[in-house]
Motif scaffolding. Structure first.
Motif, PDB file in Angstrom:
ATOM      1  N   VAL A  72       6.576   9.204   8.197  1.00 13.54           N
ATOM      2  CA  VAL A  72       5.679   8.313   8.914  1.00 13.54           C
ATOM      3  C   VAL A  72       5.949   6.898   8.452  1.00 13.54           C
ATOM      4  N   PHE A  73       5.895   5.988   9.392  1.00 13.06           N
ATOM      5  CA  PHE A  73       6.124   4.584   9.085  1.00 13.06           C
ATOM      6  C   PHE A  73       5.066   3.764   9.802  1.00 13.06           C
ATOM      7  N   ALA A  74       4.394   2.902   9.085  1.00 15.27           N
ATOM      8  CA  ALA A  74       3.407   2.016   9.691  1.00 15.27           C
ATOM      9  C   ALA A  74       3.750   0.591   9.288  1.00 15.27           C
ATOM     10  N   LEU A  75       3.751  -0.300  10.251  1.00 15.31           N
ATOM     11  CA  LEU A  75       4.088  -1.697   9.992  1.00 15.31           C
ATOM     12  C   LEU A  75       2.899  -2.565  10.367  1.00 15.31           C
ATOM     13  N   TYR A  76       2.484  -3.408   9.454  1.00 13.83           N
ATOM     14  CA  TYR A  76       1.413  -4.354   9.709  1.00 13.83           C
ATOM     15  C   TYR A  76       1.959  -5.742   9.442  1.00 13.83           C
ATOM     16  N   SER A  77       1.505  -6.686  10.204  1.00  8.41           N
ATOM     17  CA  SER A  77       1.953  -8.060  10.048  1.00  8.41           C
ATOM     18  C   SER A  77       0.760  -8.923   9.680  1.00  8.41           C
ATOM     19  N   ALA A  78       0.977  -9.919   8.830  1.00  4.78           N
ATOM     20  CA  ALA A  78      -0.112 -10.790   8.404  1.00  4.78           C
ATOM     21  C   ALA A  78       0.446 -12.163   8.050  1.00  4.78           C
ATOM     22  N   HIS A  79      -0.440 -13.104   7.924  1.00  6.42           N
ATOM     23  CA  HIS A  79      -0.075 -14.451   7.506  1.00  6.42           C
ATOM     24  C   HIS A  79      -0.146 -14.556   5.989  1.00  6.42           C
ATOM     25  N   ASP A  80       0.411 -15.628   5.465  1.00  6.08           N
ATOM     26  CA  ASP A  80       0.402 -15.856   4.025  1.00  6.08           C
ATOM     27  C   ASP A  80      -1.012 -15.925   3.470  1.00  6.08           C
ATOM     28  N   VAL A  81      -1.956 -16.464   4.243  1.00  2.47           N
ATOM     29  CA  VAL A  81      -3.335 -16.572   3.763  1.00  2.47           C
ATOM     30  C   VAL A  81      -4.024 -15.211   3.710  1.00  2.47           C
ATOM     31  N   THR A  82      -3.446 -14.207   4.360  1.00  7.10           N
ATOM     32  CA  THR A  82      -3.946 -12.838   4.263  1.00  7.10           C
ATOM     33  C   THR A  82      -3.254 -12.105   3.132  1.00  7.10           C
ATOM     34  N   LEU A  83      -1.964 -12.289   3.014  1.00 10.26           N
ATOM     35  CA  LEU A  83      -1.183 -11.607   1.991  1.00 10.26           C
ATOM     36  C   LEU A  83      -1.535 -12.084   0.584  1.00 10.26           C
ATOM     37  N   SER A  84      -1.799 -13.350   0.436  1.00  9.34           N
ATOM     38  CA  SER A  84      -2.100 -13.903  -0.888  1.00  9.34           C
ATOM     39  C   SER A  84      -3.301 -13.224  -1.553  1.00  9.34           C
ATOM     40  N   PRO A  85      -4.446 -13.039  -0.866  1.00 15.16           N
ATOM     41  CA  PRO A  85      -5.565 -12.331  -1.505  1.00 15.16           C
ATOM     42  C   PRO A  85      -5.253 -10.865  -1.812  1.00 15.16           C
ATOM     43  N   VAL A  86      -4.437 -10.225  -0.981  1.00 20.03           N
ATOM     44  CA  VAL A  86      -4.064  -8.826  -1.246  1.00 20.03           C
ATOM     45  C   VAL A  86      -3.251  -8.749  -2.528  1.00 20.03           C
ATOM     46  N   LEU A  87      -2.293  -9.654  -2.680  1.00 13.28           N
ATOM     47  CA  LEU A  87      -1.483  -9.687  -3.900  1.00 13.28           C
ATOM     48  C   LEU A  87      -2.361  -9.944  -5.118  1.00 13.28           C
ATOM     49  N   SER A  88      -3.282 -10.860  -4.971  1.00 11.63           N
ATOM     50  CA  SER A  88      -4.193 -11.183  -6.071  1.00 11.63           C
ATOM     51  C   SER A  88      -5.075  -9.979  -6.417  1.00 11.63           C
TER      52      SER A  88
END
Length: 111
Positions: A2-18
């Motif tokens: 199974v493969f799922a791809l989601y796309s986001a902006h840097d302002v979304t990715l930054s809090p996830v990384l944090s």
């Protein structure tokens, strides 16, 4: 498979990384990618592990929920239970609201 791809902006990715505890990631560069892989143990099909890649680099053991596991195990991945525990319980500590039993309360509290 199974493969799922989601796309986001840097302002979304930054809090996830944090939230994952990947402080060295700082602000994501253009076209940054975060990959969460779910693996099933062939010898013990009921056991699953996760591997986390950031821009092609394995950062699994840099996450806040798997740093200690790396010190005690020779396996190259993190048990799925660590991630699940983090999402269900430990994330509230990261949000500064360990007393809140759910995300709605944690995100809508005042102060």
């Amino acid at each position: 498979e199974v493969f799922a791809l989601y796309s986001a902006h840097d302002v979304t990715l930054s809090p996830v990384l944090s939230a994952l505890g990947l402080m060295e990631a700082r602000f994501p560069r253009f076209a940054a990618r975060l990959i969460l892989e779910l693996w099933q143990d062939r010898e013990k099909p009921s056991e699953h592990s996760v591997r986390i890649l950031y821009n092609g680099v394995d950062v699994t053991f840099h996450t806040s929920f798997c740093q200690d596991h790396h010190k005690h195990s020779s396996k190259p991945m993190c048990p799925l239970e660590n991630l699940v525990r983090f999402v269900k319980r430990d994330m509230f500590v990261a949000l500064g609201s360990s007393g809140s039993p759910n995300y709605y309360d944690a995100c809508h509290r005042e102060g």
